[in-house]
Design an enzyme around this catalytic site. Structure first.
Site, PDB file in Angstrom:
ATOM      1  N   ASP A   1       0.858  -1.189   0.000  1.00  0.00           N
ATOM      2  CA  ASP A   1       0.000   0.000   0.000  1.00  0.00           C
ATOM      3  C   ASP A   1       0.894   1.240   0.000  1.00  0.00           C
ATOM      4  O   ASP A   1       2.112   1.122   0.139  1.00  0.00           O
ATOM      5  CB  ASP A   1      -0.936   0.007   1.211  1.00  0.00           C
ATOM      6  CG  ASP A   1      -0.206  -0.378   2.486  1.00  0.00           C
ATOM      7  OD1 ASP A   1       1.003  -0.057   2.607  1.00  0.00           O
ATOM      8  OD2 ASP A   1      -0.815  -0.998   3.360  1.00  0.00           O
TER       9      ASP A   1
ATOM     10  N   ASP B   1       1.742   5.099   1.416  1.00  0.00           N
ATOM     11  CA  ASP B   1       1.555   6.133   2.433  1.00  0.00           C
ATOM     12  C   ASP B   1       2.159   7.429   1.924  1.00  0.00           C
ATOM     13  O   ASP B   1       3.305   7.460   1.476  1.00  0.00           O
ATOM     14  CB  ASP B   1       2.247   5.724   3.736  1.00  0.00           C
ATOM     15  CG  ASP B   1       1.585   4.501   4.356  1.00  0.00           C
ATOM     16  OD1 ASP B   1       0.343   4.395   4.245  1.00  0.00           O
ATOM     17  OD2 ASP B   1       2.290   3.660   4.926  1.00  0.00           O
TER      18      ASP B   1
ATOM     19  N   ASP C   1      10.433   3.840  12.740  1.00  0.00           N
ATOM     20  CA  ASP C   1      11.077   2.737  13.453  1.00  0.00           C
ATOM     21  C   ASP C   1      12.465   2.361  12.926  1.00  0.00           C
ATOM     22  O   ASP C   1      13.434   2.356  13.670  1.00  0.00           O
ATOM     23  CB  ASP C   1      10.147   1.513  13.536  1.00  0.00           C
ATOM     24  CG  ASP C   1       9.502   1.153  12.207  1.00  0.00           C
ATOM     25  OD1 ASP C   1       9.857   1.765  11.175  1.00  0.00           O
ATOM     26  OD2 ASP C   1       8.636   0.248  12.192  1.00  0.00           O
TER      27      ASP C   1
HETATM   28  P1  ATP Z   1       4.328  -3.189   5.277  1.00  0.00           P
HETATM   29  O1  ATP Z   1       4.997  -3.581   4.013  1.00  0.00           O
HETATM   30  O2  ATP Z   1       4.119  -4.329   6.200  1.00  0.00           O
HETATM   31  O3  ATP Z   1       3.096  -2.341   5.100  1.00  0.00           O
HETATM   32  P2  ATP Z   1       5.404  -0.765   6.338  1.00  0.00           P
HETATM   33  O4  ATP Z   1       6.824  -0.357   6.591  1.00  0.00           O
HETATM   34  O5  ATP Z   1       4.649   0.021   5.328  1.00  0.00           O
HETATM   35  O6  ATP Z   1       5.418  -2.293   6.022  1.00  0.00           O
HETATM   36  P3  ATP Z   1       3.331   0.000   8.161  1.00  0.00           P
HETATM   37  O7  ATP Z   1       2.894  -0.686   9.398  1.00  0.00           O
HETATM   38  O8  ATP Z   1       2.418   0.088   7.011  1.00  0.00           O
HETATM   39  O9  ATP Z   1       4.687  -0.716   7.733  1.00  0.00           O
HETATM   40  O10 ATP Z   1       3.806   1.449   8.607  1.00  0.00           O
HETATM   41  C1  ATP Z   1       4.163   2.451   7.688  1.00  0.00           C
HETATM   42  C2  ATP Z   1       5.354   3.250   8.198  1.00  0.00           C
HETATM   43  O11 ATP Z   1       5.019   3.899   9.450  1.00  0.00           O
HETATM   44  C3  ATP Z   1       6.586   2.420   8.512  1.00  0.00           C
HETATM   45  O12 ATP Z   1       7.369   2.202   7.372  1.00  0.00           O
HETATM   46  C4  ATP Z   1       7.284   3.272   9.551  1.00  0.00           C
HETATM   47  O13 ATP Z   1       7.986   4.319   8.950  1.00  0.00           O
HETATM   48  C5  ATP Z   1       6.123   3.876  10.328  1.00  0.00           C
HETATM   49  N1  ATP Z   1       5.747   3.038  11.508  1.00  0.00           N
HETATM   50  C6  ATP Z   1       4.772   2.108  11.565  1.00  0.00           C
HETATM   51  N2  ATP Z   1       4.691   1.548  12.778  1.00  0.00           N
HETATM   52  C7  ATP Z   1       5.649   2.128  13.528  1.00  0.00           C
HETATM   53  C8  ATP Z   1       6.067   2.000  14.884  1.00  0.00           C
HETATM   54  N3  ATP Z   1       5.492   1.130  15.708  1.00  0.00           N
HETATM   55  N4  ATP Z   1       7.079   2.804  15.312  1.00  0.00           N
HETATM   56  C9  ATP Z   1       7.664   3.707  14.491  1.00  0.00           C
HETATM   57  N5  ATP Z   1       7.322   3.868  13.211  1.00  0.00           N
HETATM   58  C10 ATP Z   1       6.324   3.112  12.717  1.00  0.00           C
HETATM   59 MG    MG Z   2       2.554  -0.196   4.787  1.00  0.00          MG
END
Ligand code: ATP
Ligand code: MG
Length: 449
Positions: free
Chosen positions: A55, A57, A145
């Site tokens: 997805d 962001d 993170d």
């Molecule tokens: P995925 O491919 O699983 O969606 P993602 O990196 O996009 O991985 P998300 O949970 O969608 O993970 O979160 C989007 C972004 O928000 C992350 O890449 C990170 O930058 C930030 N983020 C999400 N959760 C946390 C957290 N618990 N602490 C700090 N930053 C976070």
């Molecule tokens: Mg994501």
């Protein structure tokens, strides 16, 4: 302020063809309105690796109300940190305003993306909250993170912006937490699980200092609300990399704080052999996901908790209880204990228990019983579970063969098969009542333990 590294478009491999059209629409609309407009997080990480993001962001310096005004299909969600969902049919593009580093401990200890309906601080006006929660692009980067999750892709000039040396880590395949590892996990223990999840999914190595506090801080996971844990566990095991994830979780001593009963059961060997049902179930799950077949949390939890249930059942039977009552009692006890850590919605815990109770009912095939099981909507999942038990050397292969044949046999053959397993004199009536009864559902199964 630190100057970020800027990677111009000719020095990275982000292809716009991998960005969804809807995300591009959102990015351009924000940019044309004069706001900052960038992709951030997992999608930039995946794009840089040439993988298709799950997805998209978007981040901007526009405030939620300003964002909403630009899109007719947008709504503001969240309370403490408001962001905007722009909906295009089934796809949602999330647009967030640059976020500040949490200033007080209550904010710091909350999950970074609060659940949509979480309502807190009802009485603080939005403008005052805004002042505290929105920040600069740099602040937005460093509160994320991992370094590889903090890259920005700027739609204005297609450059990648990097405040935390994430691009270097990405190239080297290293997962590194931003800031002081210990305090970042104290703020949010779920980050330890996220580290393992990304390492498994991307095939990255978790950097030494990033992993160092895991063992010591793993017990903090028990303080995470069970409802949030439920969501995280699905991400861990339904992402297509469940087996690697599971092995890493165990390696770092994290797994025991998610599934303590399961961890104990794995330390117990079965007649000198390690118990392999869980890794086999996870390998199956991965295979199904890679083939685009559906998976259900009911099956996942049935597998995770089977050994503890089996062990407990055996104890109760040894104390004189019949197998059906023992299974029901064991299921209740194990579930109640597990719900302290991870909530399991009833719509999954009920079928999970049916899968378990089927394992005993498969033995009862006389009279009409086999037909009844076959017609039951849980038959397929329970049969798959039986196969798994046979593969891991725990269940009787002959019984499985019988059921495999029975499913495709014609009428005549079925009758013969049933006759062969019906005791002389057809004495199945007395047993039938008990055998086909679904165990009573206990109140303790609700989402909150
Ligand atoms: P995925 O491919 O699983 O969606 P993602 O990196 O996009 O991985 P998300 O949970 O969608 O993970 O979160 C989007 C972004 O928000 C992350 O890449 C990170 O930058 C930030 N983020 C999400 N959760 C946390 C957290 N618990 N602490 C700090 N930053 C976070
Ligand atoms: Mg994501």
């Amino acid at each position: 302020m630190n100057t970020p590294a800027i990677i111009p478009r000719e020095l990275h491999f982000i292809s716009r063809t991998l960005i969804s059209e809807n995300a591009l629409k959102v990015l351009h609309r924000l940019k044309d309105a004069g706001y900052a407009s960038l992709l951030v997080g997992g999608c930039v990480r995946d794009l840089m690796l040439g993988r298709e993001p799950k997805d998209f962001d978007v981040v901007t310096d526009a405030r939620p109300e300003q964002i909403r005004k630009l899109f007719h299909n947008a709504r503001i969600i969240g309370r403490r940190f408001r962001l905007v969902h722009v909906r295009f049919g089934r796809e949602i593009v999330e647009v967030a305003t640059y976020r500040a580093i949490p200033r007080d401990i209550t904010e710091a200890s909350s999950p970074i993306e609060p659940p949509e309906n979480e309502v807190t601080e009802n009485d603080i006006p939005a403008e005052i909250m805004d002042h505290n929660v929105y920040g600069t692009q740099e602040e937005d980067a460093v509160r994320r993170d991992f370094t590889v999750n903090a890259l920005y892709y700027d739609i204005r000039d297609f450059s990648v912006i990097d405040y935390v040396e994430g691009a270097v880590d990405l190239k080297r395949g290293i997962l590194r937490v931003i800031g002081n590892p210990e305090s970042r996990y104290r703020e949010d223990p779920v980050r330890m699980l996220r580290a393992v999840r990304f390492a498994a999914k991307l095939g990255f190595k978790i950097e030494e200092n990033t992993a160092a506090p895991f063992r010591c801080l793993a017990p903090l996971l028990t303080s995470v609300p069970p409802a949030r844990m439920y969501e995280e566990v699905l991400k861990l095991f339904h992402g297509g990399y469940a087996l690697e994830t599971f092995e890493l979780l165990r390696h770092y001593g994290l797994f025991r704080h998610l599934f303590p009963l399961t961890e104990n059961s794995m330390e117990r060997e079965e007649e000198g052999f390690p118990v392999t049902l869980v890794p086999r179930a996870l390998a199956n799950t991965d295979a199904r996901i890679n083939e685009n077949k559906p998976v259900t949390p009911a099956f996942l939890y049935a597998a995770m908790l089977w050994e503890p249930v089996r062990h407990k059942t055996r104890e109760l039977v040894a104390n004189g209880m019949n197998i059906y009552d023992a299974r029901t009692r064991a299921a209740e006890q194990v579930l109640r204990e597990q719900l302290r850590f991870i909530s399991i919605p009833k719509r999954f815990s009920v079928p999970m228990r049916e899968i378990w109770s089927f394992q005993d009912r498969f033995e009862r095939r006389a009279g009409m019983q086999a037909y009844r099981l076959l017609e039951n909507k849980r038959f397929r999942a329970a049969y798959d579970f039986l196969l798994l038990r046979v593969e891991s050397g725990e269940a009787n292969g002959a019984l499985t063969d019988w059921w495999t044949r029975f499913q495709t046999a014609g009428d005549h053959e079925r009758r013969a098969m049933i006759a062969a397993v019906t005791p002389a004199g057809g004495k199945s009536k007395r047993r039938r009542r008990r055998g086909t009864r679904t165990p009573p559902v206990n109140k303790d199964e609700s989402t909150t333990p």
